[in-house]
Design a protein around this motif. Sequence first.
Motif, PDB file in Angstrom:
ATOM      1  N   ASP A  57       0.847  -1.196   0.000  1.00 52.08           N
ATOM      2  CA  ASP A  57       0.000   0.000   0.000  1.00 52.08           C
ATOM      3  C   ASP A  57       0.880   1.242   0.000  1.00 52.08           C
ATOM      4  O   ASP A  57       1.499   1.576   1.010  1.00 52.08           O
ATOM      5  CB  ASP A  57      -0.910  -0.009   1.235  1.00 52.08           C
ATOM      6  CG  ASP A  57      -1.782   1.227   1.352  1.00 52.08           C
ATOM      7  OD1 ASP A  57      -1.813   2.035   0.396  1.00 52.08           O
ATOM      8  OD2 ASP A  57      -2.429   1.392   2.407  1.00 52.08           O
ATOM      9  N   THR A  59       0.129   4.199   0.168  1.00 55.15           N
ATOM     10  CA  THR A  59      -0.339   5.248   1.094  1.00 55.15           C
ATOM     11  C   THR A  59      -0.002   4.889   2.543  1.00 55.15           C
ATOM     12  O   THR A  59      -0.233   5.710   3.440  1.00 55.15           O
ATOM     13  CB  THR A  59      -1.853   5.456   0.990  1.00 55.15           C
ATOM     14  OG1 THR A  59      -2.550   4.369   1.604  1.00 55.15           O
ATOM     15  CG2 THR A  59      -2.294   5.591  -0.469  1.00 55.15           C
ATOM     16  N   GLN A  62      -2.823   5.313   4.787  1.00 54.84           N
ATOM     17  CA  GLN A  62      -3.101   6.750   4.934  1.00 54.84           C
ATOM     18  C   GLN A  62      -2.266   7.386   6.044  1.00 54.84           C
ATOM     19  O   GLN A  62      -2.655   8.400   6.626  1.00 54.84           O
ATOM     20  CB  GLN A  62      -4.601   6.993   5.204  1.00 54.84           C
ATOM     21  CG  GLN A  62      -5.546   6.341   4.206  1.00 54.84           C
ATOM     22  CD  GLN A  62      -5.331   6.836   2.784  1.00 54.84           C
ATOM     23  OE1 GLN A  62      -5.109   8.026   2.560  1.00 54.84           O
ATOM     24  NE2 GLN A  62      -5.400   5.935   1.815  1.00 54.84           N
ATOM     25  N   ASP A  64       1.369   9.194   7.235  1.00 54.63           N
ATOM     26  CA  ASP A  64       2.535   9.919   6.729  1.00 54.63           C
ATOM     27  C   ASP A  64       3.777   9.139   7.152  1.00 54.63           C
ATOM     28  O   ASP A  64       4.285   9.309   8.264  1.00 54.63           O
ATOM     29  CB  ASP A  64       2.550  11.349   7.308  1.00 54.63           C
ATOM     30  CG  ASP A  64       3.675  12.202   6.711  1.00 54.63           C
ATOM     31  OD1 ASP A  64       4.668  11.634   6.205  1.00 54.63           O
ATOM     32  OD2 ASP A  64       3.575  13.450   6.780  1.00 54.63           O
ATOM     33  N   ARG A 286       2.661  -3.002  -5.591  1.00 54.14           N
ATOM     34  CA  ARG A 286       2.085  -1.657  -5.518  1.00 54.14           C
ATOM     35  C   ARG A 286       2.360  -0.827  -6.764  1.00 54.14           C
ATOM     36  O   ARG A 286       1.681   0.164  -7.031  1.00 54.14           O
ATOM     37  CB  ARG A 286       2.589  -0.935  -4.280  1.00 54.14           C
ATOM     38  CG  ARG A 286       4.019  -0.422  -4.347  1.00 54.14           C
ATOM     39  CD  ARG A 286       4.359   0.261  -3.044  1.00 54.14           C
ATOM     40  NE  ARG A 286       5.669   0.885  -3.072  1.00 54.14           N
ATOM     41  CZ  ARG A 286       6.264   1.374  -1.995  1.00 54.14           C
ATOM     42  NH1 ARG A 286       5.664   1.294  -0.822  1.00 54.14           N
ATOM     43  NH2 ARG A 286       7.446   1.930  -2.078  1.00 54.14           N
TER      44      ARG A 286
END
Length: 429
Positions: A57, A59, A62, A64, A286
């Motif tokens: 993933d 991200t 989600q 940082d 990914r």
Amino acid sequence: MVISKRGLVLSATAVVLTTVAVTGAGLRLSQSQAFFEESPKELVDEVWQIINRTYVDATFNQVDWQKVRNDYLNRSYKDKEEAYEAIREMLKQLGDPYTRFMDPDEFRNMQIDTSGELTGVGIQITKDEEKNQLLVVSPIEDTPAYEAGILAQDIIVKIDGKSTDGMSLEDAVKMIRGKVGTQVTLTIRRDNQEINYPLTRKLIEIHPVRARAEDTKIGKVGYIRLNQFSSQAGQEMRDAIGELESQNVKGYILDLRSNPGGLLYSSVEIARMWIDDGLIVSTVDRKGVTERQQANHNAISNKPLVVLVDGGSASASEILSGALQDHKRAVIVGTKTFGKGLVQSVRGLGDGSGLAVTIAKYLTPTGRDINKEGIKPDIEVNLTDDDRKNLQQDRNKIGTFDDPQFVKAFEILSQEVAKSPSTHTSVNQ
């Protein structure tokens, strides 16, 4: 569990269910280990870097991920135990139970399991992160857990009287494992009832394939039960099919119920025994890079095939049953499978610890992503509570005409044989 041919097996007795491909072989030299002993922060950064480069993933759930690095590298670690705790805390932010850190003992135990010297009670477990529960993926056949009657989807609520609420998967595995001859008690919740199972740990020998020719009203039928995709499974399956072909069976029932998975290459190898041409499975990382495993025109038999699955059929079992279903090579009978379609990379770290990282997902030949969805059978057959108790009390009835799911599989196989009884012959013997 699924693993590549080059890979290391994540414990075959009590472990997170996983699909694995190893990308870093072995452990580093003692000089490197000494370095990480003196600089535990470097180990934290090594783990962060691996996740940053390879995690499926992009991200990072989600999160940082760069901020995470800054946060953890700005901390001080007085010893490696503090670094280990920080790594586990860091990985938890990904929300992925299959991406996990193993301290040197845990990683060494995983390597011992790979050698085939398995000790434990004979279950594979996972962590349901949403419900924060330890879940039995499947008991392994002919082991203490299996013989005691522990079932797929059972919830482990206590280990030796200690609540598993909030317990990590790693800690649960440590408590369940132990020396041969010692005892551990698992408290299982099933249908809102709690049951204590005192189990004696033992050395577990896994024979993945059992087969027989069953005399029936339509002639001989080949029954093959595959309980794990081990390194021996492919050859044992090939031998079983060859022997049954020599007895001129009319067709086959392949039983994958409560099969929690195993080696990826083993599932592909076995699929090639039934599928002569086409895609078997693909994995996608990914970046969208896809690796495809194809049939190789070496199928052993094209006779009618029915496959039995249930909620304990996971990972490699889903790769095989999904490929057979997509190619319409077999009729799938039973209940929906577990739903595990992720691929992990397992590698050794500098101080002898290890890391499993989700790096890809796998898709069936038609592109189905079965993670958390499972394989839905073509014909659904549920067992009643009485059926389960009956089979649990006498395991010898599994895969016989006292087994309702087997009865349905035979009924379907009879129909398939009747459709074209003279066109199905053995091939590539």
